[in-house]
Design a protein around this motif. Sequence first.
Motif, PDB file in Angstrom:
ATOM      1  N   THR A   1       0.804  -1.232   0.000  1.00  0.00           N
ATOM      2  CA  THR A   1       0.000   0.000   0.000  1.00  0.00           C
ATOM      3  C   THR A   1       0.832   1.274   0.000  1.00  0.00           C
ATOM      4  N   GLU A   2       2.149   1.166   0.004  1.00  0.00           N
ATOM      5  CA  GLU A   2       3.021   2.346   0.076  1.00  0.00           C
ATOM      6  C   GLU A   2       4.042   2.322  -1.052  1.00  0.00           C
ATOM      7  N   THR A   3       4.614   3.481  -1.311  1.00  0.00           N
ATOM      8  CA  THR A   3       5.746   3.587  -2.225  1.00  0.00           C
ATOM      9  C   THR A   3       6.941   4.059  -1.415  1.00  0.00           C
ATOM     10  N   THR A   4       7.894   3.165  -1.236  1.00  0.00           N
ATOM     11  CA  THR A   4       9.071   3.470  -0.426  1.00  0.00           C
ATOM     12  C   THR A   4      10.331   3.059  -1.175  1.00  0.00           C
ATOM     13  N   GLY A   5      11.467   3.522  -0.668  1.00  0.00           N
ATOM     14  CA  GLY A   5      12.732   3.135  -1.268  1.00  0.00           C
ATOM     15  C   GLY A   5      12.969   1.638  -1.185  1.00  0.00           C
ATOM     16  N   LEU A   6      12.591   1.033  -0.057  1.00  0.00           N
ATOM     17  CA  LEU A   6      12.775  -0.404   0.106  1.00  0.00           C
ATOM     18  C   LEU A   6      11.925  -1.180  -0.890  1.00  0.00           C
ATOM     19  N   LYS A   7      10.714  -0.702  -1.126  1.00  0.00           N
ATOM     20  CA  LYS A   7       9.846  -1.364  -2.109  1.00  0.00           C
ATOM     21  C   LYS A   7      10.469  -1.300  -3.498  1.00  0.00           C
ATOM     22  N   LYS A   8      11.059  -0.157  -3.847  1.00  0.00           N
ATOM     23  CA  LYS A   8      11.691  -0.019  -5.161  1.00  0.00           C
ATOM     24  C   LYS A   8      12.865  -0.973  -5.304  1.00  0.00           C
ATOM     25  N   VAL A   9      13.623  -1.146  -4.224  1.00  0.00           N
ATOM     26  CA  VAL A   9      14.756  -2.073  -4.263  1.00  0.00           C
ATOM     27  C   VAL A   9      14.264  -3.501  -4.470  1.00  0.00           C
ATOM     28  N   LEU A  10      13.254  -3.902  -3.702  1.00  0.00           N
ATOM     29  CA  LEU A  10      12.737  -5.267  -3.783  1.00  0.00           C
ATOM     30  C   LEU A  10      12.069  -5.556  -5.126  1.00  0.00           C
ATOM     31  N   ALA A  11      11.552  -4.508  -5.784  1.00  0.00           N
ATOM     32  CA  ALA A  11      10.893  -4.675  -7.082  1.00  0.00           C
ATOM     33  C   ALA A  11      11.855  -4.503  -8.253  1.00  0.00           C
ATOM     34  N   ASN A  12      13.130  -4.231  -7.965  1.00  0.00           N
ATOM     35  CA  ASN A  12      14.121  -4.102  -9.029  1.00  0.00           C
ATOM     36  C   ASN A  12      14.175  -5.388  -9.860  1.00  0.00           C
ATOM     37  N   PRO A  13      14.270  -5.299 -11.177  1.00  0.00           N
ATOM     38  CA  PRO A  13      14.231  -6.503 -12.022  1.00  0.00           C
ATOM     39  C   PRO A  13      15.247  -7.572 -11.645  1.00  0.00           C
ATOM     40  N   PHE A  14      16.463  -7.152 -11.261  1.00  0.00           N
ATOM     41  CA  PHE A  14      17.463  -8.153 -10.883  1.00  0.00           C
ATOM     42  C   PHE A  14      17.098  -8.809  -9.556  1.00  0.00           C
ATOM     43  N   VAL A  15      16.642  -8.023  -8.588  1.00  0.00           N
ATOM     44  CA  VAL A  15      16.203  -8.592  -7.314  1.00  0.00           C
ATOM     45  C   VAL A  15      14.998  -9.500  -7.545  1.00  0.00           C
ATOM     46  N   GLU A  16      14.131  -9.097  -8.472  1.00  0.00           N
ATOM     47  CA  GLU A  16      12.976  -9.922  -8.817  1.00  0.00           C
ATOM     48  C   GLU A  16      13.422 -11.278  -9.366  1.00  0.00           C
ATOM     49  N   LEU A  17      14.463 -11.283 -10.213  1.00  0.00           N
ATOM     50  CA  LEU A  17      15.007 -12.530 -10.734  1.00  0.00           C
ATOM     51  C   LEU A  17      15.566 -13.388  -9.600  1.00  0.00           C
ATOM     52  N   LEU A  18      16.278 -12.745  -8.673  1.00  0.00           N
ATOM     53  CA  LEU A  18      16.787 -13.475  -7.512  1.00  0.00           C
ATOM     54  C   LEU A  18      15.637 -14.070  -6.704  1.00  0.00           C
ATOM     55  N   GLY A  19      14.536 -13.321  -6.609  1.00  0.00           N
ATOM     56  CA  GLY A  19      13.365 -13.823  -5.895  1.00  0.00           C
ATOM     57  C   GLY A  19      12.746 -15.020  -6.584  1.00  0.00           C
ATOM     58  N   LYS A  20      12.674 -14.973  -7.912  1.00  0.00           N
ATOM     59  CA  LYS A  20      12.087 -16.093  -8.656  1.00  0.00           C
ATOM     60  C   LYS A  20      12.926 -17.362  -8.533  1.00  0.00           C
ATOM     61  N   SER A  21      14.235 -17.193  -8.408  1.00  0.00           N
ATOM     62  CA  SER A  21      15.117 -18.358  -8.279  1.00  0.00           C
ATOM     63  C   SER A  21      15.411 -18.706  -6.825  1.00  0.00           C
ATOM     64  N   SER A  22      14.805 -17.975  -5.895  1.00  0.00           N
ATOM     65  CA  SER A  22      15.138 -18.155  -4.477  1.00  0.00           C
ATOM     66  C   SER A  22      14.676 -19.499  -3.930  1.00  0.00           C
ATOM     67  N   TYR A  23      13.629 -20.081  -4.522  1.00  0.00           N
ATOM     68  CA  TYR A  23      13.184 -21.399  -4.077  1.00  0.00           C
ATOM     69  C   TYR A  23      14.302 -22.415  -4.261  1.00  0.00           C
ATOM     70  N   ILE A  24      14.959 -22.380  -5.423  1.00  0.00           N
ATOM     71  CA  ILE A  24      16.083 -23.283  -5.661  1.00  0.00           C
ATOM     72  C   ILE A  24      17.246 -22.928  -4.760  1.00  0.00           C
ATOM     73  N   PHE A  25      17.533 -21.635  -4.617  1.00  0.00           N
ATOM     74  CA  PHE A  25      18.613 -21.223  -3.714  1.00  0.00           C
ATOM     75  C   PHE A  25      18.375 -21.767  -2.319  1.00  0.00           C
ATOM     76  N   TYR A  26      17.140 -21.673  -1.852  1.00  0.00           N
ATOM     77  CA  TYR A  26      16.793 -22.170  -0.523  1.00  0.00           C
ATOM     78  C   TYR A  26      17.065 -23.673  -0.416  1.00  0.00           C
ATOM     79  N   LEU A  27      16.764 -24.429  -1.476  1.00  0.00           N
ATOM     80  CA  LEU A  27      16.936 -25.875  -1.447  1.00  0.00           C
ATOM     81  C   LEU A  27      18.395 -26.306  -1.555  1.00  0.00           C
ATOM     82  N   ILE A  28      19.254 -25.472  -2.143  1.00  0.00           N
ATOM     83  CA  ILE A  28      20.644 -25.894  -2.360  1.00  0.00           C
ATOM     84  C   ILE A  28      21.644 -25.171  -1.473  1.00  0.00           C
ATOM     85  N   HIS A  29      21.212 -24.148  -0.726  1.00  0.00           N
ATOM     86  CA  HIS A  29      22.202 -23.361   0.026  1.00  0.00           C
ATOM     87  C   HIS A  29      22.825 -24.151   1.170  1.00  0.00           C
ATOM     88  N   LEU A  30      22.172 -25.213   1.575  1.00  0.00           N
ATOM     89  CA  LEU A  30      22.649 -26.072   2.648  1.00  0.00           C
ATOM     90  C   LEU A  30      22.443 -27.512   2.203  1.00  0.00           C
TER      91      LEU A  30
END
Length: 410
Positions: A293-322
């Motif tokens: 519901t807000e527009t903040t600097g943190l929201k812009k960072v999290l919505a950045n296309p590269f961060v978004e890509l990291l988010g989409k692949s984070s499920y695999i990262f979570y499964l392989i990081h350990l």
Amino acid sequence: MSKKAIPNYFPALTGVRALAAYLVFVSHYSYVFNDVLPPLAQRFFGEFHIGVSIFFVLSGFLITYRYYNNFHLTADWFKRYLKNRVARIYPMYALLTIGAFVYYFITKDQSITKGYQNPVWLLVLNITFVRGFFYQFWDTGIAQGWSLTVEECFYFSAPLIFFITKKYGRLYIQPIVLTAFAVAMVLVFGPINWHGFFGNFPFIMLFTFFGRCFEFFVGVQLARIILNKGFHRTNKVRFTYLGFGLIFLCVLVMALQPIPKGWSAGVESTVGIITNNYFLCVSVALFFYGLLTETTGLKKVLANPFVELLGKSSYIFYLIHLGWMANLIHKAFDLLNNTIFKLYDNWDVDWHSPFESDKLNLLYAFVLLNAIAILLFKTIEEPLNHYIRHSNFLIKNQPRNPDNDSAAIE
């Protein structure tokens, strides 16, 4: 609000997935920095398992947001719903779990089986998610995969949760009933000690859906608020930063708790469980409400296309990081380090190796694990996801499926 005005995808929430996965990564490897961190900081970073709570609240929100107003308790609807859940979660989990047991049969690494003498049966328990109900088996295979048993329990329960809520209201009653059921199961099965099936209260409260259900219900309630009131509000409260701050206040509370004997973190204490299961998720929901519901600097960072890509692949990262893949990476670093020092000996020089520092190796591993996660996401997870969704698995495919859950962690 018109249908057109209701978004179905939230880039910032996809970015949150990366944040959550990285918090879990820090919690598992914070010990590498223990020689340079004061004790309280060591404990603080060790409680970054909070990423799992972020996942659970996010699942509760996204599943409810997408299905609450259009679910039907019919066989066809449930088949389509289950098909989408399988497409999202199962292929990579199954492939990586099989990989873990192949790794075990080659290396005999006991971190996969925890000493259990029947690895084939253990593989079955892992592949079917059933291991998550047994204290003896919950951290076998891909150890962090225990959370997927919790997620799957929510997925199966969600349509019934929606039905009961719409028909009878009083959403808050359901987590009370589920938790009471878990307590009863521990009282019945705890003394029997059948491989730790509902074996003890800390296990049930921290590693099963019945203990963690309140986190999902908080996400459910957040979605119901958004569906009812929309994304616009008039008050000026910065919920993004308020919730973010409260999240780490909860971390501090858990870091200050004594660690119970036989456990590894303050979250496993009584105060830690209460903080993690009931206060932390409310803080996460406030954080999400701000992002929505807000527009903040943190929201812009999290919505950045590269961060978004990291988010989409984070499920695999979570499964392989350990686990097995991370072990292979660290063994490769050790081999490279030994090879480099042998070269230095041959050259009769006293230089530093780029792989002699555990801290630097952890940074290398973090970058490499992200690269592997992105590669597997693009070449395996995403194609399999789309293939299953558009196949006739469980139910004949429809020309158009509005269920786009690329922002979901489930």
